[in-house]
Design a protein around this motif. Structure first.
Motif, PDB file in Angstrom:
ATOM      1  N   ALA A 180      -9.103  -6.654  -4.023  1.00 55.85           N
ATOM      2  CA  ALA A 180      -7.882  -6.382  -3.256  1.00 55.85           C
ATOM      3  C   ALA A 180      -7.410  -4.950  -3.483  1.00 55.85           C
ATOM      4  O   ALA A 180      -7.006  -4.259  -2.537  1.00 55.85           O
ATOM      5  N   GLY A 181      -7.483  -4.491  -4.704  1.00 55.69           N
ATOM      6  CA  GLY A 181      -7.101  -3.113  -5.013  1.00 55.69           C
ATOM      7  C   GLY A 181      -7.976  -2.099  -4.303  1.00 55.69           C
ATOM      8  O   GLY A 181      -7.502  -1.037  -3.882  1.00 55.69           O
ATOM      9  N   ALA A 234       6.205  10.330   3.314  1.00 56.54           N
ATOM     10  CA  ALA A 234       6.621   8.964   3.672  1.00 56.54           C
ATOM     11  C   ALA A 234       6.734   8.821   5.190  1.00 56.54           C
ATOM     12  O   ALA A 234       6.283   7.812   5.758  1.00 56.54           O
ATOM     13  N   ALA A 235       7.303   9.820   5.844  1.00 54.94           N
ATOM     14  CA  ALA A 235       7.432   9.769   7.308  1.00 54.94           C
ATOM     15  C   ALA A 235       6.067   9.820   7.984  1.00 54.94           C
ATOM     16  O   ALA A 235       5.810   9.084   8.948  1.00 54.94           O
ATOM     17  N   CYS A 286       0.830  -1.208   0.000  1.00 53.36           N
ATOM     18  CA  CYS A 286       0.000   0.000   0.000  1.00 53.36           C
ATOM     19  C   CYS A 286       0.864   1.258   0.000  1.00 53.36           C
ATOM     20  O   CYS A 286       0.591   2.209  -0.746  1.00 53.36           O
ATOM     21  N   LYS A 287       1.896   1.268   0.817  1.00 59.58           N
ATOM     22  CA  LYS A 287       2.774   2.442   0.899  1.00 59.58           C
ATOM     23  C   LYS A 287       3.508   2.658  -0.418  1.00 59.58           C
ATOM     24  O   LYS A 287       3.692   3.803  -0.860  1.00 59.58           O
ATOM     25  N   ASP A 288       3.913   1.576  -1.059  1.00 61.32           N
ATOM     26  CA  ASP A 288       4.590   1.686  -2.353  1.00 61.32           C
ATOM     27  C   ASP A 288       3.673   2.383  -3.371  1.00 61.32           C
ATOM     28  O   ASP A 288       4.106   3.301  -4.067  1.00 61.32           O
ATOM     29  N   VAL A 289       2.431   1.960  -3.445  1.00 61.44           N
ATOM     30  CA  VAL A 289       1.464   2.592  -4.349  1.00 61.44           C
ATOM     31  C   VAL A 289       1.268   4.061  -3.971  1.00 61.44           C
ATOM     32  O   VAL A 289       1.273   4.950  -4.826  1.00 61.44           O
ATOM     33  N   PHE A 290       1.109   4.313  -2.678  1.00 65.63           N
ATOM     34  CA  PHE A 290       0.884   5.666  -2.176  1.00 65.63           C
ATOM     35  C   PHE A 290       2.027   6.602  -2.571  1.00 65.63           C
ATOM     36  O   PHE A 290       1.799   7.709  -3.069  1.00 65.63           O
ATOM     37  N   ASN A 313      -5.167   3.340   2.001  1.00 65.80           N
ATOM     38  CA  ASN A 313      -4.454   4.574   1.690  1.00 65.80           C
ATOM     39  C   ASN A 313      -5.309   5.822   1.940  1.00 65.80           C
ATOM     40  O   ASN A 313      -4.786   6.832   2.411  1.00 65.80           O
ATOM     41  N   TYR A 314      -6.590   5.763   1.657  1.00 68.70           N
ATOM     42  CA  TYR A 314      -7.439   6.919   1.970  1.00 68.70           C
ATOM     43  C   TYR A 314      -7.576   7.112   3.482  1.00 68.70           C
ATOM     44  O   TYR A 314      -7.600   8.240   3.966  1.00 68.70           O
ATOM     45  N   ALA A 315      -7.638   6.020   4.235  1.00 70.50           N
ATOM     46  CA  ALA A 315      -7.700   6.161   5.690  1.00 70.50           C
ATOM     47  C   ALA A 315      -6.405   6.765   6.225  1.00 70.50           C
ATOM     48  O   ALA A 315      -6.437   7.596   7.145  1.00 70.50           O
ATOM     49  N   VAL A 316      -5.272   6.388   5.645  1.00 66.82           N
ATOM     50  CA  VAL A 316      -4.005   7.000   6.046  1.00 66.82           C
ATOM     51  C   VAL A 316      -4.006   8.486   5.679  1.00 66.82           C
ATOM     52  O   VAL A 316      -3.557   9.320   6.471  1.00 66.82           O
TER      53      VAL A 316
END
Length: 187
Positions: free
Chosen positions: A65-66, A98-99, A15-19, A73-76
């Protein structure tokens, strides 16, 4: 529990990679989103999953899954937005993003680990349908908190609901991955 740790980290890393790739493509355009807009974006994804589950037919190629990854990612994004000061710039450097992503996930994962301890990983016996319903319920709670001018009497705030949404979506992806890996290869 170490298996859960590894699986959780693997899902989050995807998820982070996509973000971060989308951050390179679009910058932090998501900074213009207000809380209700983030809630609506998550709702759209959860409702699509629910519709596919109920109708058992999918007409758009994007897989479930996507959609769960998009929910994470939207919740993040929602969590990051809650932490940023009102005067924060709309465009943020990639290393700041990223941090912030990592910091939000660290908090969310700690919550998962604490709850897993107390509940004995009960989520492993739950259905994907339940995770979607719980996400939709958490979104309704956020909407109600917003309608109450973000004040609660005894309930957790918006951030707690976003944390649960992330964890429910991660659990759904872990179980989906296990289901796929346990299927025998076709001959």
């Amino acid at each position: 529990m170490s298996k859960t740790n590894e699986q959780y980290d693997a899902v989050i890393n995807e998820c982070k990679d996509v973000f971060l790739k989308k951050t390179k493509d679009y910058g932090t355009a998501w900074r213009v989103l207000r809380t209700i807009s983030i809630v609506d974006q998550i709702y759209i994804k959860a409702q699509r999953i629910r519709t596919i589950q109920e109708l058992k037919v999918q007409k758009v190629a994007d897989d479930i899954a996507g959609e769960f990854k998009g929910i994470i990612n939207y919740a993040v994004i929602g969590l990051i937005q809650l932490e940023l000061p009102a005067d924060a710039p709309e465009e943020l450097p990639e290393n700041t993003v990223a941090a912030a992503y990592s910091q939000c996930i660290d908090t969310t994962k700690k919550l998962m680990l604490d709850k897993n301890h107390d509940y004995g990983e009960a989520w492993r016996s739950m259905s994907q349908e339940s995770f979607v319903d719980l996400i939709l319920m958490k979104l309704q709670r956020i909407r109600q908190i917003l309608a109450n001018d973000q004040k609660t009497l005894i309930s957790e705030g918006i951030d707690a609901n976003y944390n649960d949404i992330v964890n429910y979506a991660v659990f759904a992806l872990i179980l989906e991955g296990e289901k796929k890996s346990s299927k025998p290869d076709a001959i």
